[in-house]
Design an enzyme around this catalytic site. Structure first.
Site, short mmCIF file in Angstrom:
data_model
loop_
_atom_site.label_atom_id
_atom_site.label_comp_id
_atom_site.label_asym_id
_atom_site.label_seq_id
_atom_site.Cartn_x
_atom_site.Cartn_y
_atom_site.Cartn_z
N VAL A 13 0.83 -1.21 0.00
CA VAL A 13 0.00 0.00 0.00
C VAL A 13 0.86 1.26 0.00
CG1 VAL A 13 -1.80 1.27 1.24
CG2 VAL A 13 -1.86 -1.23 1.15
N VAL A 129 -11.33 -0.02 5.33
CA VAL A 129 -12.43 -0.94 5.03
C VAL A 129 -12.68 -0.98 3.53
CG1 VAL A 129 -14.87 -1.45 5.39
CG2 VAL A 129 -13.53 -0.49 7.27
N GLU A 187 -3.15 -15.70 2.58
CA GLU A 187 -1.87 -15.67 3.27
C GLU A 187 -1.44 -17.08 3.66
OE1 GLU A 187 -0.14 -12.99 3.73
OE2 GLU A 187 -1.60 -11.45 3.19
N LYS A 202 -13.56 -4.92 10.37
CA LYS A 202 -14.16 -3.97 9.43
C LYS A 202 -15.60 -3.64 9.78
CE LYS A 202 -11.09 -5.52 5.73
NZ LYS A 202 -10.96 -6.37 4.52
#
Length: 441
Positions: A13, A129, A187, A202
């Protein structure tokens, strides 16, 4: 006027965020005024997806959150610590904060937002979220004239990908999970996703914004998808449903003299094929909001990934830059603190009352394996009736491993009553096992 950004983290990110900030052409003109000042990383030697001058990089993360030149601290490291401590230190030094960290906000949001309000700074969380889907700011601003009744969403792409493939291929959970890990959709340790923990973080955030009260994360009922089998997927299909991991926050019906309560929960759910969320497949997310007077609105899109999440991060930075540019942060209250925009800041202080899961009223699907003998269905029906559980349908679907397989769907019932009935059924001599129990939307 340049707005200086301190970036904590240069992973997936963080790299996506830096890439947007370094390439403002044909984007909003205010983006040209955002400058990366310093970037905090764990290692200076690691290869990067984005090219930044080495002098902008540092492993001293605290030096960024305390730097007087930094206007906005962007936390995209993930994890609980040191992310929480760094955000609090940035706030203490008068920095606005943008974060994509749903785990830290769900657990420490009360502490973080209380500190931000006291310091007169913003903490914006659009990227926390549903990745690139704009849902946080619409709840705060575009839908703020509405009385929100419910927020229901598919907010975890990994589980939606697994369930979508189980549905299309007839495969079992473990087989699809292993393939999802090989392809990078899951993952190596998939616990947070497949056990519903990520979705619980979330929905706690969404519930807090939708209903104006803080949520205690341990009170969010959470179930994952490990118990969903290929058989359940197949029966759902025959009955006109698909199975999705839903995150739900809604107002609960209470008496006139009782305080308002919320249902906040995550669990696999049979969703009618006609429902708007039923057709959301793969790694995509979608959030359905029901409000008065707007009715139903649905937000759909990519829920993760470098580009989508960075899009939300930079939108939050631009929101703060716009406020700073027009000087709204210079308006002060009598106590000397800046006057925050009430549609952007998170100012509620009380905790919402959450309905215990045993008091939930919903429909259920149950798959029961019994001896193939006369009268079994009648006994099940009598037991359910004794516990005030009304059945919508009862179907004996055939034999599975020499056991009769009976599928029931209830009308709306109190969860506590349904669980008591199941406990009694489990003890029946003719019942071998209750293979599966799922809620029905």
């Amino acid at each position: 006027m340049a707005f200086k950004v301190g970036l904590l983290g240069l992973g997936t990110v963080g790299s996506g965020t830096a890439a947007i900030l370094l390439d403002p052409a044909q984007r909003h003109p205010l983006l040209k005024e955002l400058k990366i000042h310093r970037v905090g990383v764990r290692s200076l030697d690691k290869a990067r997806a984005v090219d930044l001058p080495v002098e902008q990089l540092t492993t001293d993360l605290e030096s960024i959150v305390t730097d007087p030149e930094v206007d906005v601290v962007v936390e995209v490291m993930g994890g609980l610590e040191p992310a929480r401590s760094l955000m609090l230190k940035a706030i203490a030094h008068g920095k606005h904060v943008v974060t994509a960290n749903k785990a830290a906000i769900a657990r420490y949001g009360d502490e973080i937002f209380t500190a931000a309000n006291a310091a007169g700074v913003y903490v914006l969380i659009e990227a926390a979220v549903a990745g690139g889907i704009p849902v946080i700011e619409p709840l705060k601003q575009s839908l703020c004239a509405n009385r929100i009744q419910a927020v229901t969403g598919i907010v975890n792409g990994t589980t939606n990908y697994i369930l979508s493939r189980m549905q299309s291929e007839g495969s079992d959970f473990n087989e699809v999970l292993a393939d999802a890990q090989r392809l990078g959709y899951a993952e190596a340790d998939p616990t947070a996703d497949v056990d519903g923990l990520d979705a619980a973080d979330k929905v706690a955030i969404l519930a807090s914004l939708a209903f104006g009260g803080r949520i205690k994360l341990p009170e969010v009922h959470c179930e994952g998808i490990r118990s969903v089998s290929a058989a359940d997927i197949a029966y759902a299909e025959k009955l006109g449903f698909v199975i999705k991991l839903l995150a739900t926050a809604k107002r609960d019906a209470v008496g006139e003299d009782e305080a308002e309560q919320l249902q906040v929960r995550v669990h696999p759910t049979l969703v009618p094929k006609s429902h708007p969320l039923a057709s959301v497949n793969g790694v995509y997310n979608a959030i359905l909001i029901e409000g008065d007077p707007v009715g139903q609105v649905m937000f759909f899109g990519p829920g993760a990934g470098s580009g989508p999440t960075a899009s939300a991060v930079v939108a939050d930075i631009l929101n703060i830059a716009a406020i700073l540019k027009v000087g709204r942060d210079t308006v002060v209250q009598p106590d000397g603190k800046p006057l925050l925009d009430p549609l952007l800041a998170c100012s509620h202080q009380h905790y919402s009352k959450i309905t215990p899961i045993d008091e939930l009223v919903t429909r259920f699907y149950a798959r029961v394996l019994t001896q193939d003998s006369p009268g079994v269905i009648g006994k099940l029906g009598t037991c359910f009736g004794n516990h005030e559980v009304s059945l919508e349908s009862v179907v004996q679907t055939g034999l599975r491993d020499d056991s009769a397989e009976i599928v029931v769907i209830t009308h709306y019932v109190r969860e506590g009553n349904f669980r008591e009935a199941l406990a009694e059924i489990q003890s029946m001599e003719s019942v071998q096992s209750i293979a599966s129990v799922l809620r029905v939307l």
